[in-house]
Design a protein around this motif. Sequence first.
Motif, mmCIF file in Angstrom:
data_model
loop_
_atom_site.group_PDB
_atom_site.id
_atom_site.type_symbol
_atom_site.label_atom_id
_atom_site.label_comp_id
_atom_site.label_asym_id
_atom_site.label_seq_id
_atom_site.Cartn_x
_atom_site.Cartn_y
_atom_site.Cartn_z
ATOM 1 N N LYS A 219 -2.520 15.158 -12.919
ATOM 2 C CA LYS A 219 -2.601 16.367 -13.744
ATOM 3 C C LYS A 219 -4.053 16.723 -14.045
ATOM 4 N N GLU A 220 -4.839 15.742 -14.449
ATOM 5 C CA GLU A 220 -6.240 15.970 -14.772
ATOM 6 C C GLU A 220 -7.032 16.403 -13.537
ATOM 7 N N ALA A 221 -6.698 15.805 -12.389
ATOM 8 C CA ALA A 221 -7.395 16.144 -11.144
ATOM 9 C C ALA A 221 -7.114 17.582 -10.723
ATOM 10 N N ILE A 222 -5.864 18.021 -10.879
ATOM 11 C CA ILE A 222 -5.495 19.391 -10.498
ATOM 12 C C ILE A 222 -6.244 20.394 -11.367
ATOM 13 N N VAL A 223 -6.283 20.137 -12.669
ATOM 14 C CA VAL A 223 -6.977 21.044 -13.594
ATOM 15 C C VAL A 223 -8.453 21.189 -13.227
ATOM 16 N N GLU B 245 -4.017 4.519 -7.963
ATOM 17 C CA GLU B 245 -3.991 5.907 -8.399
ATOM 18 C C GLU B 245 -4.884 6.068 -9.624
ATOM 19 N N SER B 246 -5.603 7.183 -9.670
ATOM 20 C CA SER B 246 -6.417 7.514 -10.835
ATOM 21 C C SER B 246 -6.834 8.966 -10.699
ATOM 22 N N SER B 247 -7.307 9.550 -11.789
ATOM 23 C CA SER B 247 -7.769 10.939 -11.718
ATOM 24 C C SER B 247 -8.938 11.062 -10.751
ATOM 25 N N LYS B 248 -9.797 10.025 -10.701
ATOM 26 C CA LYS B 248 -10.929 10.029 -9.769
ATOM 27 C C LYS B 248 -10.444 10.020 -8.323
ATOM 28 N N TYR B 249 -9.430 9.202 -8.049
ATOM 29 C CA TYR B 249 -8.877 9.117 -6.685
ATOM 30 C C TYR B 249 -8.286 10.462 -6.277
ATOM 31 N N TRP B 250 -7.463 11.053 -7.149
ATOM 32 C CA TRP B 250 -6.807 12.307 -6.788
ATOM 33 C C TRP B 250 -7.797 13.466 -6.705
ATOM 34 N N LEU B 251 -8.830 13.414 -7.537
ATOM 35 C CA LEU B 251 -9.844 14.462 -7.455
ATOM 36 C C LEU B 251 -10.560 14.418 -6.113
ATOM 37 N N SER B 252 -10.812 13.208 -5.607
ATOM 38 C CA SER B 252 -11.467 13.089 -4.297
ATOM 39 C C SER B 252 -10.567 13.632 -3.191
ATOM 40 N N ILE B 253 -9.258 13.405 -3.306
ATOM 41 C CA ILE B 253 -8.309 13.921 -2.303
ATOM 42 C C ILE B 253 -8.283 15.448 -2.344
ATOM 43 N N LEU B 254 -8.172 16.016 -3.538
ATOM 44 C CA LEU B 254 -8.108 17.474 -3.671
ATOM 45 C C LEU B 254 -9.427 18.120 -3.267
ATOM 46 N N ASN B 255 -10.537 17.475 -3.582
ATOM 47 C CA ASN B 255 -11.841 18.009 -3.162
ATOM 48 C C ASN B 255 -11.989 18.001 -1.643
ATOM 49 N N SER B 256 -11.390 17.005 -0.986
ATOM 50 C CA SER B 256 -11.453 16.966 0.482
ATOM 51 C C SER B 256 -10.698 18.154 1.077
ATOM 52 N N LEU B 257 -9.609 18.581 0.429
ATOM 53 C CA LEU B 257 -8.892 19.782 0.876
ATOM 54 C C LEU B 257 -9.768 21.021 0.689
ATOM 55 N N LEU C 34 0.841 -1.194 0.000
ATOM 56 C CA LEU C 34 0.000 0.000 0.000
ATOM 57 C C LEU C 34 0.876 1.243 0.000
ATOM 58 N N ALA C 35 0.398 2.280 -0.641
ATOM 59 C CA ALA C 35 1.117 3.549 -0.660
ATOM 60 C C ALA C 35 0.511 4.498 0.362
ATOM 61 N N ALA C 36 1.367 5.134 1.142
ATOM 62 C CA ALA C 36 0.936 6.203 2.040
ATOM 63 C C ALA C 36 1.296 7.520 1.353
ATOM 64 N N TYR C 37 0.285 8.279 0.960
ATOM 65 C CA TYR C 37 0.505 9.548 0.275
ATOM 66 C C TYR C 37 0.520 10.671 1.302
ATOM 67 N N VAL C 38 1.642 11.355 1.369
ATOM 68 C CA VAL C 38 1.826 12.450 2.316
ATOM 69 C C VAL C 38 1.580 13.768 1.584
ATOM 70 N N THR D 27 -2.419 16.155 5.506
ATOM 71 C CA THR D 27 -3.080 14.871 5.698
ATOM 72 C C THR D 27 -2.179 13.745 5.205
ATOM 73 N N ILE D 28 -2.541 12.536 5.568
ATOM 74 C CA ILE D 28 -1.894 11.319 5.067
ATOM 75 C C ILE D 28 -3.014 10.410 4.569
ATOM 76 N N GLU D 29 -2.888 9.934 3.352
ATOM 77 C CA GLU D 29 -3.897 9.057 2.767
ATOM 78 C C GLU D 29 -3.262 7.713 2.425
ATOM 79 N N VAL D 30 -3.835 6.642 2.926
ATOM 80 C CA VAL D 30 -3.363 5.299 2.591
ATOM 81 C C VAL D 30 -4.232 4.784 1.453
ATOM 82 N N GLY D 31 -3.625 4.543 0.284
ATOM 83 C CA GLY D 31 -4.391 4.150 -0.892
ATOM 84 C C GLY D 31 -3.715 3.043 -1.665
ATOM 85 N N GLU D 32 -4.413 2.558 -2.666
ATOM 86 C CA GLU D 32 -3.900 1.445 -3.458
ATOM 87 C C GLU D 32 -3.855 1.782 -4.942
#
Length: 413
Positions: A251-255, A219-231, A194-198, A212-217
């Motif tokens: 990249k797509e999630a940031i845009v 990676e995808s634009s959907k996953y990163w968009l959910s992380i950025l939306n939580s911020l 598992l990856a711990a994303y810091v 935050t620290i997110e433990v995930g498995e």
Amino acid sequence: MAREKKPVHKVQMTEGKRNIIRQLLEEYDIESAQDIQDALKDLLGGTIKEMMEVEMDDHLGYSKSERSDSDDYRNGYKNKKVNSNYGGMEIEVPQDRKSTFEPRIVKKRQKDISDIDQNIISLYAKGMTTRQISDTLDDIYGFEASEGFISDVTDKIIPQIEDWQNRPLSEVYPVLYIDAIHYSVRDNGVIRKLAAYVILVINNDGYKEVLTIEVGENESSKYWLSILNSLKNRGVKDILIICADGLTGIKEAIVTAFTKTEYQRCIVHQVRNTMKYVADKDRKAFCADLKTIYQAPAEEKALIALERVTEKWNEKYPNSMKSWAQNWDVISPIFKFSSEVRKVIYTTNAIESLNATYRKLNRHRSVFPSDTALLKALYLSTFEATKKWNLPLRNWGQVYGELSIMYEGRLPE
């Protein structure tokens, strides 16, 4: 002879500390220094009580919310006066009907617990194994603890982790980093990586702060968009620069989440990925050539260097430089900044010291029993590491001034 003055310790206020203080002020209606002592005393008393509740569960063989056919059961509480770092205080000790329960955290005749709050944290803040924690408990308090007992005790911090992961954040951050470190975790008898994303930022005052620290498995634009939306849901409205490796979908999630944010590919990771398959005998020369690209004074010079380096090494390592050309749009933003700002963006010094602390967890434990156990260890290690973050980045005033001009109107004055 004049008396030597003692150095004064200046407390640096990070956003995380400010949020904790705000919560204390609201919860305890603090108006004086004595009120602060009383609040800390109350928090310590509550922690000790929770730990003794776990001990009582272990003693009876069932928890407070469960039913049992046992002829022994909980029988209220007894007040006990003890001395602590915050002065005299009363704690509530659970009782059982048969009076056979003997607390181990605070023993029956123990009247002084002035070091217990520090020692409780030391049991698991450094990523110790269950065996190491049990040995430490034995050294300090004279008793060993089972794996289940230690797990129950450390589970008490899960609400703290949830509060930390949901705490309000600042509206604007100049620079945000995303980095990953991998761990082996057991899941239903199967060991997975598992990856711990810091997610770490440099705040407006130039201090490092872990958001935050997110433990995930996956990676995808959907996953990163959910992380950025939580911020965003925690109050973040703008980020000037996000620096990360080539995470899938980032990249797509940031845009989508932050339309004005600049995505900067992490140069250190870019170099490491390039050098991955280069022979040892060529590494020094190849690294020196790569520096001519990312340390170029302007993008035009960098493109000339890129062409020269690619041509020089293409025959021997035909695929090594492809990612530079393919990802140039997210590598090139760095060239519009001065060397001082570049140091903040493309070096990973801000996050490498933190990762060094996280890597110690891998040395202590080859496999974590669950993703929850991993998250608990990462949370506590984060607070252990960030104790040293008491100074802003070097030359932050100059960096902030340049960013304010480059991204006009987006940073607080």
